[in-house]
Design a protein around this motif. Structure first.
Motif, PDB file in Angstrom:
ATOM      1  N   UNK A  98       0.851  -1.189   0.000  1.00 24.88           N
ATOM      2  CA  UNK A  98       0.000   0.000   0.000  1.00 24.88           C
ATOM      3  C   UNK A  98       0.886   1.237   0.000  1.00 24.88           C
ATOM      4  N   UNK A  99       0.547   2.242  -0.810  1.00 21.44           N
ATOM      5  CA  UNK A  99       1.396   3.428  -0.904  1.00 21.44           C
ATOM      6  C   UNK A  99       1.432   4.277   0.367  1.00 21.44           C
ATOM      7  N   UNK A 100       0.401   4.170   1.194  1.00 22.46           N
ATOM      8  CA  UNK A 100       0.333   4.934   2.444  1.00 22.46           C
ATOM      9  C   UNK A 100      -0.696   4.264   3.350  1.00 22.46           C
ATOM     10  N   UNK A 101      -0.615   4.470   4.644  1.00 24.31           N
ATOM     11  CA  UNK A 101      -1.612   3.891   5.550  1.00 24.31           C
ATOM     12  C   UNK A 101      -3.024   4.306   5.166  1.00 24.31           C
ATOM     13  N   UNK A 102      -3.905   3.314   5.023  1.00 26.56           N
ATOM     14  CA  UNK A 102      -5.293   3.606   4.682  1.00 26.56           C
ATOM     15  C   UNK A 102      -5.536   3.849   3.208  1.00 26.56           C
TER      16      UNK A 102
ATOM     17  N   UNK B  33     -12.655   3.639   4.408  1.00 28.30           N
ATOM     18  CA  UNK B  33     -13.799   4.422   4.857  1.00 28.30           C
ATOM     19  C   UNK B  33     -14.372   5.353   3.816  1.00 28.30           C
ATOM     20  N   UNK B  34     -13.669   5.519   2.683  1.00 29.82           N
ATOM     21  CA  UNK B  34     -14.148   6.448   1.658  1.00 29.82           C
ATOM     22  C   UNK B  34     -14.365   5.767   0.315  1.00 29.82           C
ATOM     23  N   UNK B  35     -13.874   4.541   0.168  1.00 34.56           N
ATOM     24  CA  UNK B  35     -14.019   3.847  -1.107  1.00 34.56           C
ATOM     25  C   UNK B  35     -13.114   4.439  -2.174  1.00 34.56           C
ATOM     26  N   UNK B  36     -13.582   4.414  -3.400  1.00 34.91           N
ATOM     27  CA  UNK B  36     -12.801   4.931  -4.516  1.00 34.91           C
ATOM     28  C   UNK B  36     -12.635   6.439  -4.424  1.00 34.91           C
TER      29      UNK B  36
END
Length: 210
Positions: A51-55, A95-98
């Protein structure tokens, strides 16, 4: 899921290739060793290794790929490989999707070593080289300042196997690992931050020697 199904069908086809190649062994002679050029066309899935960044997550995608090789000897080759079209990645946040999409199109130059003789049915190979992957059509950031990615550059490692059908045609399955970071730009200005995704590219294809 569509991309995984596509590769599954292609891989299932390759499972049958060794049997076909075994039947064609009698037609594969030392002439194969005299062929100095090869081209391969196929499809590959590019999937970030991390993953490029957490979350934050970047999905994989399938695109057509093509390569051309010159054999200095029957065992040593130089390969130019790249995506014939762009990989389109969906960017998702927890939590935000795409939250957007981004395209990338890698190209690489590698030295390779092909084990065994040119006329054997299964022929594994390994390679190491340099790649660049251009990012474009970034839609990350919504209505705010445009977030862009600079070209990723770095080392690429390759491992694969060729299944000889006859002295001209062969099937190929390979995996490539690209190690390199892409600089992040916001509103056209560099931020000093880098995006690390280190993708795997797993592909299948059909090639010809001449």
């Amino acid at each position: 899921m569509k991309s995984i199904r596509t590769l599954t069908i292609a891989l299932a086809s390759l499972i049958a290739m060794p049997a076909l190649a075994q039947d064609a062994t009698t037609n594969t002679t030392s002439d194969a060793a005299s062929k100095r050029f090869a081209v391969v066309g196929g499809a590959a899935i590019l999937k970030p290794d991390r993953d490029p960044a957490p979350g934050l997550k970047i999905d994989g995608d399938v695109a057509p790929v093509i390569s051309a090789s010159w054999y200095a000897t029957p065992n040593i080759a130089v390969e130019l490989w790249g995506a014939a079209d762009k990989f389109n990645h969906r960017v998702r946040a927890d939590g935000a999707g795409k939250i957007g999409t981004v395209d990338q199109q890698p190209i690489a130059l590698s030295g390779q070593y092909h084990f065994g003789t040119a006329d054997q049915v299964m022929r594994p190979f390994v390679g190491l080289g340099y790649y660049e992957s251009n990012f474009s059509n970034e839609t990350i950031g919504g209505d705010g300042a445009h977030v862009g990615l600079e070209t990723a550059k770095g080392a690429i490692a390759t491992a694969g196997v060729d299944f000889n059908i006859n002295q001209t045609w062969f099937a190929r399955a390979d995996a490539r690992y690209m190690k390199g970071d892409a600089g992040v730009r916001v509103a056209g200005q560099g931020t000093g931050e880098e995006l690390t995704i280190d993708p795997w590219v797993v592909g299948v294809g059909i090639g010809a020697r001449f």
